[in-house]
Design a protein around this motif. Structure first.
Motif, short mmCIF file in Angstrom:
data_model
loop_
_atom_site.label_atom_id
_atom_site.label_comp_id
_atom_site.label_asym_id
_atom_site.label_seq_id
_atom_site.Cartn_x
_atom_site.Cartn_y
_atom_site.Cartn_z
N PHE A 141 0.82 -1.20 0.00
CA PHE A 141 0.00 0.00 0.00
C PHE A 141 0.86 1.26 0.00
N GLY A 142 1.91 1.26 0.82
CA GLY A 142 2.77 2.44 0.91
C GLY A 142 3.44 2.78 -0.42
N PHE A 143 3.98 1.77 -1.07
CA PHE A 143 4.65 2.05 -2.35
C PHE A 143 3.65 2.27 -3.48
N ALA A 144 2.57 1.48 -3.53
CA ALA A 144 1.61 1.61 -4.62
C ALA A 144 0.92 2.96 -4.60
N TYR A 145 0.47 3.39 -3.44
CA TYR A 145 -0.25 4.66 -3.37
C TYR A 145 0.67 5.83 -3.04
N GLY A 146 1.82 5.55 -2.44
CA GLY A 146 2.76 6.63 -2.17
C GLY A 146 3.44 7.13 -3.44
N LEU A 147 4.04 6.19 -4.17
CA LEU A 147 4.72 6.56 -5.41
C LEU A 147 3.75 6.65 -6.59
N GLY A 148 2.65 5.91 -6.53
CA GLY A 148 1.72 5.88 -7.66
C GLY A 148 0.73 7.01 -7.68
N SER A 149 0.74 7.87 -6.68
CA SER A 149 -0.24 8.95 -6.64
C SER A 149 0.20 10.18 -7.43
N ARG A 150 1.40 10.12 -7.97
CA ARG A 150 1.88 11.26 -8.77
C ARG A 150 1.28 11.19 -10.18
N PRO A 151 1.32 12.29 -10.91
CA PRO A 151 0.88 12.24 -12.31
C PRO A 151 1.77 11.29 -13.12
N LEU B 208 13.48 -1.15 -14.95
CA LEU B 208 13.31 -2.33 -15.80
C LEU B 208 12.03 -2.28 -16.61
N GLY B 209 11.60 -1.09 -16.98
CA GLY B 209 10.40 -0.92 -17.79
C GLY B 209 9.12 -0.83 -16.99
N PHE B 210 9.18 -1.01 -15.68
CA PHE B 210 8.00 -0.91 -14.83
C PHE B 210 8.01 0.44 -14.12
N PRO B 211 6.82 1.02 -13.88
CA PRO B 211 6.80 2.22 -13.04
C PRO B 211 7.38 1.88 -11.66
N SER B 212 8.08 2.82 -11.07
CA SER B 212 8.76 2.54 -9.80
C SER B 212 7.78 2.09 -8.72
N TRP B 213 6.55 2.64 -8.69
CA TRP B 213 5.59 2.22 -7.67
C TRP B 213 5.24 0.75 -7.83
N PHE B 214 5.08 0.28 -9.07
CA PHE B 214 4.75 -1.12 -9.31
C PHE B 214 5.95 -2.01 -8.99
N PHE B 215 7.13 -1.59 -9.40
CA PHE B 215 8.33 -2.38 -9.16
C PHE B 215 8.55 -2.61 -7.68
N TYR B 216 8.47 -1.53 -6.87
CA TYR B 216 8.71 -1.67 -5.44
C TYR B 216 7.55 -2.36 -4.71
N SER B 217 6.32 -2.04 -5.08
CA SER B 217 5.19 -2.60 -4.34
C SER B 217 4.94 -4.06 -4.71
N CYS B 218 4.99 -4.40 -5.97
CA CYS B 218 4.62 -5.75 -6.40
C CYS B 218 5.81 -6.69 -6.57
#
Length: 88
Positions: A29-39, A47-57
């Motif tokens: 939750f912290g990485f998905a919504y923390g880093l993923g809440s930006r535009p 590695l081709g993934f958004p940083s929020w997805f890479f760290y959270s998943c």
């Protein structure tokens, strides 16, 4: 009345499992919504993934899998399901 010692072990290990699930959820939750809440234009990619997805998943899954392996190897106990009074 005699309390089976296996229940004490089972309760402790159940709490360990619930604790691990809560920590994993907070990590995700912290990485998905923390880093993923930006535009989307501000995303950074690993590695081709958004940083929020890479760290959270991806990183979160790897950390939880390694933690489960370590817990199973060193902390959790092998408990027999057979009754203590049964002679085989």
């Amino acid at each position: 009345m005699h309390m089976d010692p296996r229940f004490k072990i089972a309760h402790r290990e159940a709490l360990i499992g619930v604790g691990l699930a809560v920590v994993h959820f907070l990590w995700w939750f912290g990485f998905a919504y923390g880093l993923g809440s930006r535009p989307v234009e501000e995303y950074t990619y690993i590695l081709g993934f958004p940083s929020w997805f890479f760290y959270s998943c991806i990183v979160g899954f790897i950390l939880v899998a390694v933690t489960v392996i370590i817990l199973a190897k060193f902390i959790l106990k092998d408990v027999s399901f057979e009754d203590e009074g049964d002679e085989v």
